[in-house]
Every structure is written in structure tokens, then in C-alpha cells.
Design a protein around this motif. Structure first.
Motif, PDB file in Angstrom:
ATOM      1  N   PRO A 145      47.597  74.239  64.070  1.00  0.00           N
ATOM      2  CA  PRO A 145      47.668  74.213  62.597  1.00  0.00           C
ATOM      3  C   PRO A 145      46.552  74.995  61.908  1.00  0.00           C
ATOM      4  O   PRO A 145      46.763  75.556  60.829  1.00  0.00           O
ATOM      5  CB  PRO A 145      47.571  72.721  62.276  1.00  0.00           C
ATOM      6  N   THR A 253      64.997  73.628  61.721  1.00  0.00           N
ATOM      7  CA  THR A 253      63.838  74.057  60.947  1.00  0.00           C
ATOM      8  C   THR A 253      64.285  74.627  59.600  1.00  0.00           C
ATOM      9  O   THR A 253      65.410  75.099  59.445  1.00  0.00           O
ATOM     10  CB  THR A 253      63.039  75.125  61.707  1.00  0.00           C
ATOM     11  N   LYS A 351      58.898  61.622  61.781  1.00  0.00           N
ATOM     12  CA  LYS A 351      57.522  61.507  62.281  1.00  0.00           C
ATOM     13  C   LYS A 351      57.516  61.344  63.801  1.00  0.00           C
ATOM     14  O   LYS A 351      56.705  61.954  64.511  1.00  0.00           O
ATOM     15  CB  LYS A 351      56.819  60.310  61.636  1.00  0.00           C
ATOM     16  N   LEU A 354      58.555  64.595  65.623  1.00  0.00           N
ATOM     17  CA  LEU A 354      57.505  65.618  65.586  1.00  0.00           C
ATOM     18  C   LEU A 354      56.558  65.518  66.777  1.00  0.00           C
ATOM     19  O   LEU A 354      56.101  66.532  67.302  1.00  0.00           O
ATOM     20  CB  LEU A 354      56.690  65.489  64.292  1.00  0.00           C
ATOM     21  N   SER A 355      56.270  64.305  67.204  1.00  0.00           N
ATOM     22  CA  SER A 355      55.326  64.132  68.313  1.00  0.00           C
ATOM     23  C   SER A 355      55.843  64.784  69.585  1.00  0.00           C
ATOM     24  O   SER A 355      55.052  65.276  70.404  1.00  0.00           O
ATOM     25  CB  SER A 355      55.063  62.640  68.557  1.00  0.00           C
ATOM     26  N   ARG A 358      56.190  68.942  68.892  1.00  0.00           N
ATOM     27  CA  ARG A 358      54.911  69.659  68.837  1.00  0.00           C
ATOM     28  C   ARG A 358      54.436  70.104  70.217  1.00  0.00           C
ATOM     29  O   ARG A 358      53.510  70.910  70.317  1.00  0.00           O
ATOM     30  CB  ARG A 358      53.842  68.792  68.171  1.00  0.00           C
ATOM     31  N   SER A 363      51.992  73.531  65.728  1.00  0.00           N
ATOM     32  CA  SER A 363      51.702  73.537  64.290  1.00  0.00           C
ATOM     33  C   SER A 363      52.835  72.975  63.448  1.00  0.00           C
ATOM     34  O   SER A 363      52.777  73.008  62.211  1.00  0.00           O
ATOM     35  CB  SER A 363      51.404  74.971  63.841  1.00  0.00           C
ATOM     36  N   THR A 365      55.201  70.828  61.204  1.00  0.00           N
ATOM     37  CA  THR A 365      54.951  69.765  60.218  1.00  0.00           C
ATOM     38  C   THR A 365      56.271  69.142  59.783  1.00  0.00           C
ATOM     39  O   THR A 365      57.355  69.686  60.053  1.00  0.00           O
ATOM     40  CB  THR A 365      54.232  70.313  58.979  1.00  0.00           C
ATOM     41  N   GLU A 366      56.185  68.024  59.080  1.00  0.00           N
ATOM     42  CA  GLU A 366      57.384  67.361  58.585  1.00  0.00           C
ATOM     43  C   GLU A 366      58.174  68.265  57.650  1.00  0.00           C
ATOM     44  O   GLU A 366      59.408  68.190  57.593  1.00  0.00           O
ATOM     45  CB  GLU A 366      57.023  66.066  57.857  1.00  0.00           C
ATOM     46  N   CYS A 367      57.481  69.109  56.910  1.00  0.00           N
ATOM     47  CA  CYS A 367      58.164  70.012  55.980  1.00  0.00           C
ATOM     48  C   CYS A 367      58.957  71.095  56.698  1.00  0.00           C
ATOM     49  O   CYS A 367      59.844  71.714  56.105  1.00  0.00           O
ATOM     50  CB  CYS A 367      57.145  70.666  55.046  1.00  0.00           C
ATOM     51  N   ASP A 368      58.639  71.313  57.971  1.00  0.00           N
ATOM     52  CA  ASP A 368      59.285  72.397  58.724  1.00  0.00           C
ATOM     53  C   ASP A 368      60.641  72.009  59.288  1.00  0.00           C
ATOM     54  O   ASP A 368      61.420  72.889  59.680  1.00  0.00           O
ATOM     55  CB  ASP A 368      58.393  72.848  59.892  1.00  0.00           C
TER      56      ASP A 368
END
Length: 447
Positions: A145, A253, A351, A354-355, A358, A363, A365-368
Motif C-alpha cells: 500500500p 475489481t 473485509k 480481502l484477507s 491480499r 495493496s 482495499t475494500e474500495c477496489d
């Protein structure tokens, strides 16, 4: 009430049924074949482009494939490529992307490196890419990030300029189109024709749909996903099997992240595919992450009903309980099942996902990413009650009496033409048909 008589009837208008439909019309002297499809169009379920990863599973980057399995898979996967090239479908139905299997951490790096040297002879185009090369090919695999390089040791075995991706729904339509272009053979397709009963009458089979239409054939091949076993059970076949429907969901995405397919190292304890990222050809190349793996008590996703069909096809008894117990008593499998259930729960699912994701894109993010609504299908995982274990890969019930029932979980789309080749030998032998194997091999296989 319609009376339709055929040499061969294929039940199911997905890519498996379409592949056999095409091969029969193109390479045998059969006179009359018919396809019965439950819904209003071809490929509305698991073959649909949004229901699968759109991947040609060759065996080069799938780390759960042994070398021996990869040799078999490579042959059938190349049939997909050869078919698409024969009809000029490249960059329309079939696409080329970069692809790789990524190892993260010393243990996985050693595994990938060893595997690369083992598989290089079978797949001469494979390359081994270190972190510096990956920064060039797939920078998001390396970038943290804050813009620094990820700290773990990473390596990937992969390839460039190979055909990797297919819209299997569009390919299904092309298979049927080319079958119906063949001369001297009747190639009928009936939609909205859900087969309810199959009965043997003398040396033929009578098929009755839910609307009361009747069809008959000397040979029947059922390529109807989990409903293949449902219909087999109705006829008293495959009673030693049960079906566990596994649903796969995806996240997409909001922007372009990966240049190609990125697969992870498979956990041998888990019978389902490891997380991977794929450029989605239906979403302008945005990356689709997945699939998750969730047991669903129905045979068809995003379609009404089939809950009762699930219970009938599960074939529940003490042997099924034993299989579930053996799977869930392992903490890794149990935690995996729980985590994949949580991936479906709104507000917390992103959430949690994402773990895992990643590990591919540090990098992220939730927004991605966003949950891909309406994406994903249901794969029938077959349970063998006699061996009290989960069967991996395709399952087929050949009665030897002119009817076959096929259940094809992933990679069923990749192996569709190869599976059809297997069945066409059985159909041709049973009906005394001529199969032009020389032309078939010339058209669809490598020398």
C-alpha cells in the motif's frame, strides 16, 4: 403431444451436451440426433460466462494437478483451442492472456521452483519469474500500500502468449451452430423441454418432459449437471452415489488490476480450487477474484426451486453422514467451510475476503472490490457411498444398456470435447455407427 424418434438424444444444453452434439454430427454417420434443453436458451447455468472462471485448464499452472493428470488435461484442453482456431473464434470466443502460479513465502517458493523443473518438459513454454520480473509483468503482485515491495519471498511459474480464456457460453452456441451446419444429419434442438421421466421400452428409450411431450431414442446421454444423477436415481442407477452441490461466488475489481491469470498454490487438504484472479472477458478485463466454495441446498443457482431435487440427489444416509464427518473433523477443512460461508454474509464478507485476496494483491482495499452479484454457478461434487469419500473430478455412469449419465464439475468445460470423444466411442459401438476418428484427431488434437 409430439412424437419424435431419434438415434441419439442428449439431455442438457450446456457445453458438455453441445460438444457431444457437435462430434456426433461432424464425425459419425448418425442420421438423427436431438438435444433437449430445460430452459429457453443454451448455456444458461454453469456454462454461462458469469458462472465459471472462463479458464482453459491446461494443467500447467494448476498446482493440484499431478504430472500424469496434466498430460491428460493438456490433450483435452488443446481440443478447445483447436476447435476455436478451426472456426476463427480467437479474440471473439477464445482469448490469450498471461498466466502464472504464484508462490508466496519460502515454502511455496521452493514448491513452485521444483514444480517448474518437473513440468517444463511437458510445457516447454513455461518460464520461472522472480520478484524483479514480476514487478515488470504483474506489478500489483509486488506493490505494498505504501508503494514499497512486499517483504515475502515470491516466485511464479507462468507463460505468455498462450490461449487461456474462453467464453464457454458463446462456445456452446458455436458448437451447436456448427453441428447444425453439417449435412445429411437431422440436428434438432428443443428448448423449454425439461425431461421428467426416462423409460426403457424394448430396445429404445422414451423420454417424457414436464409438459407431456414425448421423445424416443436408441441411445441417450444425460449431460445435465447434478440433475444427471437425479435422473439416474429415478431409473435405479447410481444409487451408491450422492451429490453435494457446491456454489462458487466471485468478487470483481472496480478497475483494472491484473494483466493476466494469477493462481495460488493449492492446499492439498482442500478439495476445492485455491483462490485466483482472472481478467474477466465479459467485464472489459476487470479482475475477478474467486471462487469461494459454499454448500448450497439446491441444484441450480439463481433459478427457482430444485431444493427438493437436492435432497433426493444427496441420497442421504449413514454413509453420507460418515463422509461429512470425515471432512469436517479436520480443522483446516472445517475452518475453510466456515470462512466461505462468511464470505456470503453482507457487511462483513468484503473485509474477510480481502484477507485472502491480499495474498495475490497486497495493496488491495475494500474500495477496489465488490461482490459480483449474479456471478457463480453450482458444481455437483459426487459422494461415493461405497468408498465413503468425496470423489474429485468428473463422474460418469455408463449402464452399458444405451444410456449414460455424466456429472462434470470443474474443469468440465475444459474437458468437454475429450469427454465427448469418450462417449462417442460408446455410442458408435452400441449403434454400429462409423466414427471418422482419423479426421477427428486431425481436427482436434496435436500431432
Amino acid at each position: 403431444m409430439n412424437d419424435k424418434n431419434y438415434d441419439v438424444i442428449i439431455v442438457g444444453g450446456g457445453i458438455s451436451g453441445a460438444a457431444l452434439f457437435y462430434e456426433l454430427a461432424k464425425y459419425t454417420d448418425v442420421k438423427r440426433i436431438c438435444m433437449l434443453e430445460k430452459y429457453e436458451a443454451l448455456a444458461t447455468l454453469n456454462t454461462k460466462g458469469t458462472s465459471n472462471s472462463q479458464t482453459i485448464h491446461v494443467g500447467d499452472i494448476e498446482t493440484n494437478y499431478t504430472l500424469e493428470k496434466a498430460k491428460i488435461t493438456k490433450r483435452t484442453a488443446k481440443m478447445i483451442e483447436k476447435f476455436c482456431l478451426q472456426y476463427g473464434l480467437e479474440n471473439k470466443v477464445m482469448f490469450s492472456h498471461q498466466k502464472m502460479a504464484l508462490g508466496v513465502g519460502d515454502k511455496e517458493v521452493n514448491f513452485i521452483t521444483k514444480r517448474y523443473h518437473e513440468f517444463k518438459e511437458l510445457f516447454p513454454y513455461l518460464e520461472l519469474w522472480d520478484k524483479e520480473k514480476l514487478k515488470e509483468l504483474e506489478p500489483k503482485l509486488v506493490e505494498m500500500p505504501d508503494g514499497s515491495d512486499r517483504p515475502e519471498n515470491i516466485v511464479a511459474m507462468g507463460a505468455k502468449d498462450q490461449y487461456t480464456t474462453v467464453d464457454f457460453g458463446a462456445m456452446t452456441e458455436e458448437l451447436v451452430k456448427q453441428a447444425q451446419a453439417c449435412k445429411n444429419v437431422v440436428t434438432d434442438v428443443y428448448f423449454n423441454s425439461q425431461v421428467d421421466e426416462i423409460t426403457k421400452v424394448n430396445d429404445s428409450y422414451e423420454l417424457v418432459t414436464t409438459t407431456g411431450d414425448k421423445y424416443s431414442a436408441k441411445f441417450v446421454v444425460v449431460n445435465a449437471g447434478a440433475h444427471s444423477l437425479f435422473l439416474a436415481h429415478k431409473m435405479g442407477y447410481g444409487e451408491h452415489m450422492g451429490s453435494l452441490p457446491m456454489a462458487g461466488s466471485f468478487y470483481v475489481t472496480t478497475k483494472h488490476l491484473l494483466n493476466g491469470k494469477v493462481y495460488m498454490v493449492q492446499n492439498d487438504k482442500l478439495p476445492f480450487a485455491a483462490l485466483h484472479g482472472d481478467p474477466d472477458i465479459l467485464l472489459d478485463g476487470k479482475t475477478r477474484f474467486g471462487p469461494t466454495a459454499l454448500m448450497l441446498p439446491k441444484l441450480e443457482r439463481y433459478k427457482p426451486g430444485t431444493y427438493l431435487d437436492f435432497w433426493k440427489t444427496l441420497n442421504f444416509d449413514g454413509d453420507i453422514v460418515k463422509i461429512f464427518w470425515d471432512l469436517l473433523k479436520d480443522s483446516e477443512i472445517r475452518n475453510y467451510v466456515l470462512k466461505n460461508f462468511m464470505f456470503e454474509v453482507p457487511f462483513i464478507n468484503k473485509k474477510l475476503f480481502l484477507s485472502d485476496a491480499r495474498k495475490i494483491v497486497p495493496s488491495l482495499t475494500e474500495c477496489d472490490i465488490e461482490y459480483a452479484k449474479g456471478f457463480g454457478g453450482v458444481r455437483p461434487q459426487v459422494l461415493d457411498k461405497e468408498k465413503q469419500k468425496l470423489m474429485l473430478g468428473e463422474a460418469s455412469i455408463d449402464t452399458g444398456e444405451g444410456i449414460i449419465f455424466n456429472m462434470t464439475p470443474s474443469p468440465g468445460a475444459t474437458s468437454c470435447l475429450g469427454n465427448a470423444e469418450r462417449d462417442i466411442h460408446k455410442v458408435a459401438d452400441y449403434l454400429k455407427l462409423k466414427f471418422d476418428e482419423k479426421k477427428f484427431l486431425a481436427d482436434l488434437t496435436e500431432k
